[in-house]
Scaffold this active site. Structure first.
Site, mmCIF file in Angstrom:
data_model
loop_
_atom_site.group_PDB
_atom_site.id
_atom_site.type_symbol
_atom_site.label_atom_id
_atom_site.label_comp_id
_atom_site.label_asym_id
_atom_site.label_seq_id
_atom_site.Cartn_x
_atom_site.Cartn_y
_atom_site.Cartn_z
ATOM 1 N N SER A 25 -16.595 -4.688 -60.394
ATOM 2 C CA SER A 25 -16.386 -4.269 -61.593
ATOM 3 C C SER A 25 -17.225 -4.583 -63.127
ATOM 4 C CB SER A 25 -14.876 -3.969 -61.804
ATOM 5 O OG SER A 25 -14.229 -3.243 -62.716
ATOM 6 N N TYR A 70 -6.567 -7.859 -60.771
ATOM 7 C CA TYR A 70 -7.860 -6.666 -60.795
ATOM 8 C C TYR A 70 -8.597 -7.926 -61.215
ATOM 9 C CZ TYR A 70 -10.802 -2.958 -60.114
ATOM 10 O OH TYR A 70 -11.980 -1.742 -60.230
HETATM 11 P P1 NAD Z 1 -10.239 4.938 -54.075
HETATM 12 O O1 NAD Z 1 -9.179 4.057 -54.426
HETATM 13 O O2 NAD Z 1 -11.390 5.739 -53.727
HETATM 14 O O3 NAD Z 1 -10.816 4.051 -52.643
HETATM 15 C C1 NAD Z 1 -10.488 2.638 -52.221
HETATM 16 C C2 NAD Z 1 -11.154 2.585 -50.653
HETATM 17 O O4 NAD Z 1 -10.723 1.444 -50.261
HETATM 18 C C3 NAD Z 1 -10.011 3.820 -50.150
HETATM 19 O O5 NAD Z 1 -11.361 4.580 -49.175
HETATM 20 C C4 NAD Z 1 -9.482 2.998 -49.393
HETATM 21 O O6 NAD Z 1 -8.178 3.921 -48.017
HETATM 22 C C5 NAD Z 1 -9.670 2.231 -49.090
HETATM 23 N N1 NAD Z 1 -8.607 0.599 -49.014
HETATM 24 C C6 NAD Z 1 -6.858 0.578 -49.890
HETATM 25 N N2 NAD Z 1 -6.787 -0.517 -48.999
HETATM 26 C C7 NAD Z 1 -7.302 -0.315 -47.896
HETATM 27 C C8 NAD Z 1 -6.595 -1.661 -47.137
HETATM 28 N N3 NAD Z 1 -5.809 -2.568 -47.311
HETATM 29 N N4 NAD Z 1 -7.623 -1.720 -46.326
HETATM 30 C C9 NAD Z 1 -8.675 -0.774 -45.613
HETATM 31 N N5 NAD Z 1 -9.217 0.000 -46.509
HETATM 32 C C10 NAD Z 1 -8.707 -0.316 -48.023
HETATM 33 O O7 NAD Z 1 -11.000 3.911 -54.806
HETATM 34 P P2 NAD Z 1 -11.958 3.677 -55.407
HETATM 35 O O8 NAD Z 1 -12.126 3.828 -57.251
HETATM 36 O O9 NAD Z 1 -13.665 4.103 -55.016
HETATM 37 O O10 NAD Z 1 -12.687 2.073 -55.886
HETATM 38 C C11 NAD Z 1 -13.394 1.326 -54.645
HETATM 39 C C12 NAD Z 1 -14.036 0.194 -55.162
HETATM 40 O O11 NAD Z 1 -15.039 0.049 -56.490
HETATM 41 C C13 NAD Z 1 -13.273 -1.106 -55.356
HETATM 42 O O12 NAD Z 1 -12.787 -2.268 -55.603
HETATM 43 C C14 NAD Z 1 -12.879 -0.406 -57.364
HETATM 44 O O13 NAD Z 1 -11.827 -2.122 -57.437
HETATM 45 C C15 NAD Z 1 -14.001 -0.921 -57.900
HETATM 46 N N6 NAD Z 1 -14.417 -0.016 -58.664
HETATM 47 C C16 NAD Z 1 -13.722 1.206 -59.170
HETATM 48 C C17 NAD Z 1 -14.053 1.341 -60.444
HETATM 49 C C18 NAD Z 1 -13.796 2.726 -60.711
HETATM 50 O O14 NAD Z 1 -13.845 3.433 -62.130
HETATM 51 N N7 NAD Z 1 -13.137 4.133 -60.197
HETATM 52 C C19 NAD Z 1 -14.516 1.208 -61.637
HETATM 53 C C20 NAD Z 1 -14.920 -0.436 -61.067
HETATM 54 C C21 NAD Z 1 -14.786 -0.811 -59.694
#
Ligand code: NAD
Length: 258
Positions: A140, A153
């Protein structure tokens, strides 16, 4: 481009992980989905039909070390190999350090950081034996810079960038690359929760809270999309990226340029 390769994408039932799984499947890659939620069987079957590739599902809970390892072992057994591993599963908790619930700290570190150590350590022997591998860690902007109220985080995401560099160095001569992707704001359920909380706290509409969130940090004032991140993962899996390793690539609308 990725016909004959197989990928595990953690947390791919939603958001960024699903965007990456779709983009890899579109290139002919076999996919192991992972994550929680409703309608997973429809999602799995739909992807398999749309792209004509093998798509499987394993519901491992990545907060548990042994389930991280069994996810990789299951994918090796049922897909035949794990050539591409995308460590994407992640959760968020927002609170000041002194109020941060200890259990939430432990969960964020386990899912956002330790799970990647466990999946990578399990996938590496197979990749080494085949002399080819792509490890992609979804970090991130918070792996590069901090924001208030996100201690666990930010610590986990800085940690995964360190892990990325070590794995890259240890495997620099093995045909295996390890890189991190650093998105800024992406409109997924993880961020929608933060927008909703902001709207409630400030007494503004959800649309206004979303606009505020973007203008505070992301100069492009638009969300990065899961599709854009999917294409970045495809590039990192390509031949052209074969000598690119240990790096952290932002897709943040200019967030970290400030
Ligand atoms: P999201 O909530 O849409 O998806 C998260 C996914 O992780 C889901 O499929 C959920 O079921 C799964 N998950 C959660 N806990 C779990 C566990 N214990 N075991 C297995 N699977 C699990 O979130 P997102 O925004 O798509 O985030 C995905 C990644 O991207 C994360 O690592 C997040 O930190 C990173 N990220 C997101 C953003 C943003 O703005 N959305 C920005 C930077 C980084």
């Amino acid at each position: 481009m990725l016909k004959g390769r197989n990928a595990v994408v953690t947390g791919s039932t939603s958001g960024i992980g699903l965007g990456i799984a779709r983009a890899l499947a579109a290139q002919g890659c076999g996919i192991m989905l992972n994550g929680f939620g409703d309608g997973i069987e429809d999602l799995r079957a739909g992807l398999a039909q749309e792209f004509g590739v093998t798509v499987l599902y394993n519901g491992a809970d990545l907060s548990k070390a042994e389930e991280c390892a069994s996810l990789i072992e299951d994918a090796e057994k049922r897909l035949g190999s794990v050539d591409i591993l995308v460590n994407n599963a992640g959760i968020q908790h927002v609170d000041a350090v002194e109020n941060f619930p200890v259990a939430r700290w432990d969960a964020v570190i386990a899912i956002n950081l330790s799970s990647a150590f466990h999946t990578i350590r399990t996938a590496l022997p197979g990749m080494k034996a085949r002399g080819w591998g792509r490890l992609i860690n979804v970090a991130s902007v918070h792996g590069l810079v901090a924001s208030v109220n996100k201690a666990a985080y930010v610590a986990a995401k800085h940690g995964i960038i360190g892990l990325t560099k070590v794995v890259a160095l240890e495997n620099a001569e093995n045909g295996i690359t390890c890189n991190a992707i650093c998105p800024g704001w992406v409109l997924t359920p993880l961020v929608q929760k933060q927008i909703d909380a902001r709207a409630e706290a400030q007494g503004v509409s959800i649309a206004d809270a979303g606009r505020d969130l973007l203008s505070e940090k992301q100069p492009s004032k638009r969300f990065t999309t899961p599709e854009e991140l999917g294409e970045l993962a495809v590039f990192l899996s390509s031949k052209a990226a074969g000598n690119m390793t240990g790096t952290s690539l932002t897709m943040d609308g200019g967030w970290t340029a400030q």
